[in-house]
Scaffold this active site. Structure first.
Site, PDB file in Angstrom:
ATOM      1  N   GLU A 103     -72.627 -51.867   7.782  1.00 28.24           N
ATOM      2  CA  GLU A 103     -72.693 -51.297   9.125  1.00 28.24           C
ATOM      3  C   GLU A 103     -72.031 -49.923   9.176  1.00 28.24           C
ATOM      4  O   GLU A 103     -71.089 -49.654   8.432  1.00 28.24           O
ATOM      5  CB  GLU A 103     -72.002 -52.230  10.133  1.00 28.24           C
ATOM      6  CG  GLU A 103     -72.741 -53.543  10.343  1.00 28.24           C
ATOM      7  CD  GLU A 103     -72.066 -54.444  11.362  1.00 28.24           C
ATOM      8  OE1 GLU A 103     -72.789 -55.116  12.129  1.00 28.24           O
ATOM      9  OE2 GLU A 103     -70.813 -54.492  11.388  1.00 28.24           O
ATOM     10  N   CYS A 117     -68.724 -43.222  11.614  1.00 30.49           N
ATOM     11  CA  CYS A 117     -67.833 -44.064  10.815  1.00 30.49           C
ATOM     12  C   CYS A 117     -68.680 -44.756   9.757  1.00 30.49           C
ATOM     13  O   CYS A 117     -69.602 -45.509  10.098  1.00 30.49           O
ATOM     14  CB  CYS A 117     -67.132 -45.083  11.712  1.00 30.49           C
ATOM     15  SG  CYS A 117     -66.094 -46.267  10.820  1.00 30.49           S
ATOM     16  N   CYS A 124     -64.817 -56.630   1.626  1.00 27.55           N
ATOM     17  CA  CYS A 124     -63.540 -56.042   1.219  1.00 27.55           C
ATOM     18  C   CYS A 124     -62.676 -57.111   0.563  1.00 27.55           C
ATOM     19  O   CYS A 124     -62.676 -58.276   0.973  1.00 27.55           O
ATOM     20  CB  CYS A 124     -62.826 -55.466   2.444  1.00 27.55           C
ATOM     21  SG  CYS A 124     -61.289 -54.581   2.048  1.00 27.55           S
ATOM     22  N   CYS A 128     -57.002 -58.030   5.123  1.00 25.37           N
ATOM     23  CA  CYS A 128     -56.100 -57.737   6.242  1.00 25.37           C
ATOM     24  C   CYS A 128     -56.430 -58.689   7.394  1.00 25.37           C
ATOM     25  O   CYS A 128     -57.601 -58.872   7.742  1.00 25.37           O
ATOM     26  CB  CYS A 128     -56.264 -56.288   6.688  1.00 25.37           C
ATOM     27  SG  CYS A 128     -55.843 -55.081   5.406  1.00 25.37           S
ATOM     28  N   CYS A 131     -58.685 -57.568  10.436  1.00 22.80           N
ATOM     29  CA  CYS A 131     -59.933 -56.859  10.139  1.00 22.80           C
ATOM     30  C   CYS A 131     -61.059 -57.845   9.822  1.00 22.80           C
ATOM     31  O   CYS A 131     -60.932 -58.677   8.910  1.00 22.80           O
ATOM     32  CB  CYS A 131     -59.720 -55.905   8.972  1.00 22.80           C
ATOM     33  SG  CYS A 131     -61.210 -54.966   8.539  1.00 22.80           S
ATOM     34  N   GLU A 172     -62.457 -50.834   1.421  1.00 22.44           N
ATOM     35  CA  GLU A 172     -61.316 -49.967   1.127  1.00 22.44           C
ATOM     36  C   GLU A 172     -61.819 -48.805   0.264  1.00 22.44           C
ATOM     37  O   GLU A 172     -62.160 -48.995  -0.912  1.00 22.44           O
ATOM     38  CB  GLU A 172     -60.238 -50.753   0.386  1.00 22.44           C
ATOM     39  CG  GLU A 172     -59.150 -49.918  -0.292  1.00 22.44           C
ATOM     40  CD  GLU A 172     -58.473 -48.906   0.626  1.00 22.44           C
ATOM     41  OE1 GLU A 172     -58.512 -47.704   0.307  1.00 22.44           O
ATOM     42  OE2 GLU A 172     -57.915 -49.324   1.656  1.00 22.44           O
ATOM     43  N   SER A 203     -59.600 -43.140   5.288  1.00 19.58           N
ATOM     44  CA  SER A 203     -58.555 -44.076   5.702  1.00 19.58           C
ATOM     45  C   SER A 203     -58.349 -45.135   4.630  1.00 19.58           C
ATOM     46  O   SER A 203     -59.320 -45.712   4.127  1.00 19.58           O
ATOM     47  CB  SER A 203     -58.935 -44.744   7.026  1.00 19.58           C
ATOM     48  OG  SER A 203     -57.968 -45.695   7.401  1.00 19.58           O
ATOM     49  N   SER A 226     -53.392 -46.905   7.034  1.00 16.82           N
ATOM     50  CA  SER A 226     -53.221 -48.033   7.952  1.00 16.82           C
ATOM     51  C   SER A 226     -51.859 -48.654   7.665  1.00 16.82           C
ATOM     52  O   SER A 226     -51.678 -49.385   6.692  1.00 16.82           O
ATOM     53  CB  SER A 226     -54.348 -49.055   7.728  1.00 16.82           C
ATOM     54  OG  SER A 226     -54.230 -50.133   8.614  1.00 16.82           O
ATOM     55  N   LEU A 227     -50.887 -48.361   8.517  1.00 19.86           N
ATOM     56  CA  LEU A 227     -49.495 -48.756   8.266  1.00 19.86           C
ATOM     57  C   LEU A 227     -49.137 -50.046   9.001  1.00 19.86           C
ATOM     58  O   LEU A 227     -48.796 -51.057   8.386  1.00 19.86           O
ATOM     59  CB  LEU A 227     -48.558 -47.625   8.687  1.00 19.86           C
ATOM     60  CG  LEU A 227     -47.069 -47.846   8.461  1.00 19.86           C
ATOM     61  CD1 LEU A 227     -46.757 -48.056   6.987  1.00 19.86           C
ATOM     62  CD2 LEU A 227     -46.255 -46.680   9.022  1.00 19.86           C
ATOM     63  N   ASN A 302     -58.531 -55.005  18.342  1.00 23.13           N
ATOM     64  CA  ASN A 302     -59.831 -55.440  18.831  1.00 23.13           C
ATOM     65  C   ASN A 302     -60.139 -56.845  18.312  1.00 23.13           C
ATOM     66  O   ASN A 302     -59.995 -57.104  17.108  1.00 23.13           O
ATOM     67  CB  ASN A 302     -60.912 -54.459  18.372  1.00 23.13           C
ATOM     68  CG  ASN A 302     -60.708 -53.080  18.960  1.00 23.13           C
ATOM     69  OD1 ASN A 302     -60.697 -52.902  20.167  1.00 23.13           O
ATOM     70  ND2 ASN A 302     -60.513 -52.081  18.091  1.00 23.13           N
ATOM     71  N   CYS A 352     -62.767 -50.429  15.979  1.00 20.95           N
ATOM     72  CA  CYS A 352     -61.903 -50.468  14.795  1.00 20.95           C
ATOM     73  C   CYS A 352     -61.587 -51.911  14.408  1.00 20.95           C
ATOM     74  O   CYS A 352     -61.103 -52.694  15.235  1.00 20.95           O
ATOM     75  CB  CYS A 352     -60.614 -49.709  15.096  1.00 20.95           C
ATOM     76  SG  CYS A 352     -59.448 -49.694  13.739  1.00 20.95           S
TER      77      CYS A 352
END
Length: 366
Positions: A103, A117, A124, A128, A131, A172, A203, A226-227, A302, A352
């Site tokens: 996507e 984006c 991935c 995370c 995500c 990633e 990112s 991404s912290l 989100n 996001c």
């Protein structure tokens, strides 16, 4: 050899030109006995005019087109479906040649920017917790051509020019390093897709070893990390990559990146209520800003319920908007540059952290 096997072998061994650099295409046409300038023409057709095949290349001779059709190919992503959000964002579902899906999201802005984006992997590996892509598992890296072609295919649907690229989609980017860097250079090239380097943002969840490598690249794109927490145990809880690259190791790499490039990185920070939104979290980020000149991007969480297994329920909740504003104000008083990123595309699962291929999509229900 039977004809059908010969045909399959021939197709598999054709040179894929989409994803090739100018030099690679020039070298290829020279290997066919043509002059180098023919390679430049083909390169500009593919990336400057979005040519989908050789037939449309009006300044290439019929004889050479015939040679190209037998030795090379231009693969094109197929748009399986699109969904438009109430805020104007559009999510594109692409079908790949091996029947996998990815996507991309086209994001409008009020200042004449038009941002795409794009994805870099199918799924991935990092997992995370916030995500959706991580819950898909990992299937494969995208090729350079597949990364670049997201921009080409979406641009073909747009009346306005896409001005910004963010590599923040599925996957990633730094775990597909070579293909991603090559794609970024083609996207940035003045004879390629002509997106300015400072309009390209990569990112990462924090692959520290690759951040060192990134610092040596001769291209001035932006880096975002991404912290989400300065506390190592908290960050490990939501980002398992922290087990491999603890916060201090990651920040050492980012510090090196800044010293080498003199470009301020952006730290992305998703605020979860009661988890990473305390006074101590504010203080830790202010100290980070003193160590590494940077920007802070605050992001609302989100929901990703649509991709979670039925037995799975996430324990954290998004911080309410007033809490995000208070957090941002506290950081600004500490001398930090802070942006609050508005979540666009949430109603189409295009915001996001929401990109993922559902079971229904895999089965052809778009």
């Amino acid at each position: 050899m039977p004809f059908n096997l010969w045909l399959t072998y021939s197709i598999m061994n054709m040179k894929e030109l989409k994803g090739c650099t100018l030099k690679e295409i020039q070298d290829f046409v020279e290997s066919l006995g043509e002059k180098k300038f023919r390679g430049t023409q083909i390169y500009k057709w593919i990336y400057g005019k979005y040519a989908q095949n050789f037939e449309v290349m009006s300044d290439i001779s019929r004889n050479f087109k015939s040679v190209l059709s037998q030795t090379a190919k231009i693969s094109n992503l197929s748009i399986a479906s699109t969904k438009k959000s109430q805020d104007g964002s559009i999510k594109f579902l692409f079908k790949l040649d091996d029947n996998l899906f990815i996507e991309s999201v086209l994001i409008p802005a009020f200042d004449k920017r038009l941002t795409l984006c794009i994805s870099t992997q199918v799924g991935c590996l990092l997992g995370c917790k916030f995500c959706a892509t991580g819950y898909m598992g990992f299937q494969r890296n995208l090729t350079t051509g597949e990364i670049v072609d997201q921009l080409i295919q979406v641009q073909k649907t747009c009346d306005e020019r896409i001005t910004n690229i963010v590599l923040m989609g599925m996957g990633e980017p730094l775990q597909n390093y070579e293909n991603v860097i090559k794609a970024v250079k083609i996207i940035n090239d003045g004879d390629g897709l002509k997106i300015g380097a400072r309009h390209i943002t990569l990112s990462t969840a924090g692959c520290a070893d690759k951040i060192y490598q990134l610092a040596e690249e001769k291209i001035q794109f932006k880096l975002a990390i991404s912290l989400n927490s300065m506390d190592n145990s908290k960050r490990t809880e939501i980002m398992p990559i922290t087990n491999k690259y603890p916060v201090n190791v990651l920040l050492d790499a980012v510090r090196y990146y800044y010293e080498k490039t003199r470009r301020r990185p952006t730290f992305e920070y998703i605020l979860f209520e009661g988890f990473n939104d305390s006074v101590d979290d504010v203080k830790a980020l202010i100290q980070l800003g003193k160590r590494i000149p940077c920007k802070i991007n605050l992001i609302a969480y989100n929901p990703i319920d649509f991709i979670l297994p039925e037995s799975k329920e996430l324990s954290f909740k998004p911080a309410p908007d007033p809490r995000i504003e208070l957090f941002a104000d506290a950081l600004r008083r500490g001398g930090l540059t802070v942006m609050i990123r508005k979540s666009l595309g949430r109603d189409i699962n295009g915001a996001c952290g929401q990109l993922a291929i559902s079971k229904k999509q895999k089965e052809g229900e778009f």
